[in-house]
Scaffold this active site. Structure first.
Site, short mmCIF file in Angstrom:
data_model
loop_
_atom_site.label_atom_id
_atom_site.label_comp_id
_atom_site.label_asym_id
_atom_site.label_seq_id
_atom_site.Cartn_x
_atom_site.Cartn_y
_atom_site.Cartn_z
N CYS A 37 0.84 -1.21 0.00
CA CYS A 37 0.00 0.00 0.00
C CYS A 37 0.87 1.26 0.00
O CYS A 37 1.50 1.59 1.01
CB CYS A 37 -0.93 -0.02 1.22
SG CYS A 37 -1.81 1.51 1.54
N CYS A 40 0.03 3.94 2.51
CA CYS A 40 0.40 3.49 3.86
C CYS A 40 1.82 3.94 4.20
O CYS A 40 2.11 4.33 5.34
CB CYS A 40 0.31 1.98 3.97
SG CYS A 40 -1.38 1.32 3.87
#
Length: 281
Positions: A37, A40
């Site tokens: 991600c 993230c």
């Protein structure tokens, strides 16, 4: 190099202790993330930097959802990144997706318990709402002694002073009021502060030295200076019924000042605003 105690990687095995138990003493911010991600990584780096800056005022706990799917399922994580804040073992705040630093700082700041000074300020504002002007003035002064020129405390102090008829000091503060979010509210108080200062010039006048409308106007200012704001508002509205622009609009502006002192929390404020609108329009 070991990570500080306030930044930890947690798993299903130690989540109860490292997050739920730990949050009994310090807020714990849990970052649910995954290696694949991209947002993230950006949010995670920002969280680490702010955790370092906070130096233990909150704990950052990082959960890799690929390695700990049961935690993601348990807390309903459906999109990444997801951040959840725990206090006393419970989720108290959360957001999904990467957010800009200012919003993240606000999120983290809301997790901190209020300082004694902040609690004192809240109490002073509550006293203001209840019409306990002298007690409110005392607390606002204490806050200002502790925090310096806090605009929120300055605004509260001016309201408390004017509600007690202390026009000179109130006006002096308003003349030097700092640029802030409270500035516009403070300027609404200025017409009444000026009226209080002018009031002294009219104390010695005899009834036959001023017309009926002027007598009603200054009587309303006198009532307000003694803390009888509702009676003062009634008197000023009567003046406006006879002359909507009395004293070049000063009467209307003083009404707005007094409503600002009453505060929007007072149920009568809306009634007086509606009545003012009916008179003017």
């Amino acid at each position: 190099m070991m990570s500080p105690d306030y930044i930890v990687d947690v798993s299903e095995a130690d989540f109860e202790y490292e997050v739920l138990a730990y949050s009994q003493n310090v807020p714990v911010v849990v970052d649910f993330w995954a290696a694949w991600c991209r947002p993230c990584r950006d949010l995670g780096a920002l969280l680490v930097r702010l955790a370092d800056e906070a130096q233990g005022r909150f704990r950052l706990a990082r959960v890799n959802v690929d390695e700990n799917p049961n935690l993601a399922l348990r807390y309903g994580v459906r999109s990444l990144p997801t951040v959840k804040a725990f206090v006393n073992g419970q989720v108290v705040a959360e957001f999904v997706g990467a957010i800009p630093e200012p919003r993240l700082r606000e999120f983290l700041e809301r997790l901190q318990p209020p300082s004694p000074t902040a609690l004192k300020l809240e109490k002073a504002e509550s006293l203001l709402t209840e019409g306990e002007w002298a007690e409110a003035e005392k607390l606002f002064r204490e806050v200002l002694d502790e925090e310096g020129e806090d605009p929120r405390a300055l605004l509260g102090l001016v309201k408390a002073l004017l509600a007690q008829g202390k026009g000179y000091e109130g006006l002096a503060i308003l003349e030097a009021f700092p640029p802030s979010r409270q500035y516009a509210q403070a300027m609404l108080l200025k017409p009444y502060a000026q009226a209080l200062v002018e009031l002294r010039q009219h104390w010695g006048l005899k009834d036959d030295e001023e017309d009926e409308l002027a007598a009603a106007y200054w009587n309303a200012i006198r009532l307000a200076s003694r803390g009888n704001i509702l009676a003062a508002l009634d008197g000023l509205l009567d003046v406006l019924r006879q002359d909507k622009r009395y004293r070049e609009d000063q009467a209307r502006q003083v009404v707005l000042s007094l409503l600002e002192i009453l505060g929007e929390e007072n149920p009568l404020t809306r009634q007086y605003r509606n009545e003012l609108a009916l008179i003017l329009f």
